[in-house]
Design a protein around this motif. Sequence first.
Motif, mmCIF file in Angstrom:
data_model
loop_
_atom_site.group_PDB
_atom_site.id
_atom_site.type_symbol
_atom_site.label_atom_id
_atom_site.label_comp_id
_atom_site.label_asym_id
_atom_site.label_seq_id
_atom_site.Cartn_x
_atom_site.Cartn_y
_atom_site.Cartn_z
ATOM 1 N N SER A 1 56.018 51.580 31.390
ATOM 2 C CA SER A 1 56.531 50.277 31.857
ATOM 3 C C SER A 1 56.880 50.343 33.337
ATOM 4 N N GLY A 2 57.471 51.460 33.738
ATOM 5 C CA GLY A 2 57.837 51.630 35.149
ATOM 6 C C GLY A 2 56.614 51.764 36.042
ATOM 7 N N ILE A 3 55.622 52.522 35.582
ATOM 8 C CA ILE A 3 54.386 52.669 36.366
ATOM 9 C C ILE A 3 53.723 51.300 36.533
ATOM 10 N N THR B 1 42.516 54.581 35.773
ATOM 11 C CA THR B 1 43.426 54.775 34.656
ATOM 12 C C THR B 1 44.524 55.734 35.091
ATOM 13 N N ILE B 2 45.752 55.402 34.773
ATOM 14 C CA ILE B 2 46.866 56.332 34.992
ATOM 15 C C ILE B 2 47.450 56.651 33.621
ATOM 16 N N ALA C 1 55.078 48.375 36.435
ATOM 17 C CA ALA C 1 55.854 47.518 37.340
ATOM 18 C C ALA C 1 55.556 47.870 38.793
ATOM 19 N N ALA C 2 55.479 49.177 39.071
ATOM 20 C CA ALA C 2 55.216 49.602 40.451
ATOM 21 C C ALA C 2 53.814 49.180 40.890
ATOM 22 N N LEU C 3 52.836 49.321 40.002
ATOM 23 C CA LEU C 3 51.464 48.907 40.343
ATOM 24 C C LEU C 3 51.416 47.400 40.573
ATOM 25 N N ASP C 4 52.068 46.654 39.699
ATOM 26 C CA ASP C 4 52.090 45.200 39.858
ATOM 27 C C ASP C 4 52.697 44.819 41.207
ATOM 28 N N MET C 5 53.744 45.538 41.593
ATOM 29 C CA MET C 5 54.417 45.221 42.856
ATOM 30 C C MET C 5 53.502 45.470 44.053
ATOM 31 N N ARG C 6 52.563 46.406 43.903
ATOM 32 C CA ARG C 6 51.631 46.572 45.020
ATOM 33 C C ARG C 6 50.314 45.830 44.775
ATOM 34 N N THR D 1 44.439 48.377 37.175
ATOM 35 C CA THR D 1 44.465 49.754 36.693
ATOM 36 C C THR D 1 45.114 49.804 35.313
ATOM 37 N N GLU E 1 54.803 44.692 27.376
ATOM 38 C CA GLU E 1 54.395 45.341 28.621
ATOM 39 C C GLU E 1 52.880 45.472 28.664
#
Lengths: 409, 296
Positions: free
Chosen positions: B81-83, B43-44, B85-90, B95, B122
Amino acid sequence: MKKVIVGNHAVSWGVQLARTEVISAYPITPQTQVVEQLSEMCASGELNARFIKVESEHSAMAACMGASAAGARAFTATSSQGLALMHELLHWAAGARHPIVMADINRSLGPGWNIWTEQTDSLAQRDTGWVQLYCETNQEVLDTTIMSFRLAEQVNLPVMLVLDAFYLSHTAEPVDIPDRELVDAFLPKRQARLKLDTAEPHSFNALVPPASYMEMRHALQEAMREARTAFDEVEEEWEQRFGRRYGAVEAYHTDDADLVLVTSGTVTSTARHVIDQRRAAGERVGLVKIKMFRPFPTETLRAALAGIARVAVLDRNLSPGRGGIFAEELRAALYDVPAEDRPQVYGYVLGLGGRDIRPDTIDTVIERTRAAAAPDREDLWVGLLGDDGAPATTGRAQTSADSLPGVEA
Amino acid sequence: MSQIMIKDALQQRELMTSGHLACPGCGGALAMRMVLKELGERTIVTMPACCWSVIAGPYPTASVQVPVYHTAFETGAAVASGIRAALDMRGDTDTTVMVWAGDGGTFDIGLQALSGAAERNENILYVCYDNEAYMNTGIQRSSATPWGAWTTTTPVAQPQANPKKDIMAIMAAHRIPYAATATPAYPTDLVAKVRRAKSVRGTRFLHILAPCPPGWKYADERSMELARLAVRARIFPMLEVEDGQHWRFTMDHPGDPVEPYVRAQGRFRHLDDAQIALVQERVDARWTELLGRVMN
């Protein structure tokens, strides 16, 4: 590959070549084409990125913060009111040391509504902790976009690259678009030293007592100092790989000059033309272009301008109650140059809200600077309309004792 | 509800530590403890300005053992939303990205970003722990403050004049896949909702009633009792809403009178019998309105 593209699309190409991972933006004229093309690139698969189409510029920056904190390469673009709306988070992004890159298309602030170019929007953000880089051509825009990511990630500071509304944003110029492989070699995937990661949990931006806050701000100041030298290194490498460099400060025909113009943005190109003409006529005039506004390249400017008798600063911006912002910064930078080498700084406010700065406008600046024995206490306004509605040459200096035609004492 | 049931329902793991900076009896601290137990380590959390900006501990300490990104007041949903997106990109789509915001950061200053994130659906979990005022800054009214309440900006001579904003209806109107109300006074219900929320993709919203002893003016040990009274009196009904359209109750609401709940709190001390009757009227009217939604 050479393409004829507008400045906005030069930004988009740079963002694509940088393999940006998260984009978040909100439309505003004249920035909108940047994100329109990025939307196309994301939709077509040319760019593998998540594009968050937020409900405001404030959220655009917030989303970039989240993405950057989670380790992604993040980008946004805006102008004017949008940048002003982000102001709070510009501080946050810099304080949190996020290497976000943002393009600001310089546009005046309302009211009244005016979509044309002026630098006050970006310069009003000077104390937020963002590196600021101003561009003169679309090639410089593309190159600076890619270099900005490299610089940002090297020093962990956000970088704002700035280009003039319409004169660059909507003007097509030939631009050499570098090969992707070469850009990949110059700008590898971001490796964040610390990020939001459940395997290694950290708390970011927590409450900070006086016992720690000041050290964090000092680290920010040190990072800015580092950014100054890192920028030169990044440009050095860019030049080795791509054959182009711009300089934090560019000196043009300054060696034997007794009068030098100081410019930033596209007015530089107009000023080059004027300098070329006057040089051809044997006049000892030159030009200094300021690309980097934050960190302010104090030492470089002192070296470039020491010994020159008169310096005329063209400010397409205004700090109401003071005057042109570049002139003010420059005066501070030159203040303790030994008296025999210290230039006199003449400040001119002009071109606000997209008003034309033509070669003859710059001629007026040069003539006025030559004619005045000493700078006025306040920066002169050039290009104001007179009471009869006709253009006055210069006007409304509080202490001007000169009697050039059209000068209001 | 027996203690054994609660013990079985809650995970044994603790991702919140002792030494946190919450006030005694804080409903928001208990809510975090329970929510994290169920969400687990992957969890973040991002927290806009709220009591938890303090409770989480000053640099370099932290009272939760998951990554936390503290952020500006109005930005919770946008940062999340930004977090995401970044997690999805990796390639990390599992999470949970959670916003943990107070009522001010949700109902008021953060509503625009929340609406934007919900409209985009989101893939985040947004939790509002609602203590019904700006408690961290010292008890100023928010649009979550109930009618008639005293706060430092709604003094007794001019108490809160507006009804509490209906945040659940607002979120339902965004047609998000899952929204629910909860309170740590009913841990099994709360945990079931967190579990459900965790399993759903898209924007999930939890509205948690978090009683606040210093803000509501009652003795520390009565937080859970007051939360139960609020539920039983239909002041804070326990709900789930799916896709913004399917409303259902998750427990019985016997409809106890509001008076004991109101009388127990110093923030309502100035209300006379007629005014308390008015509170009852307003609660009844809302209940009727809600029944219309639940029946549909």
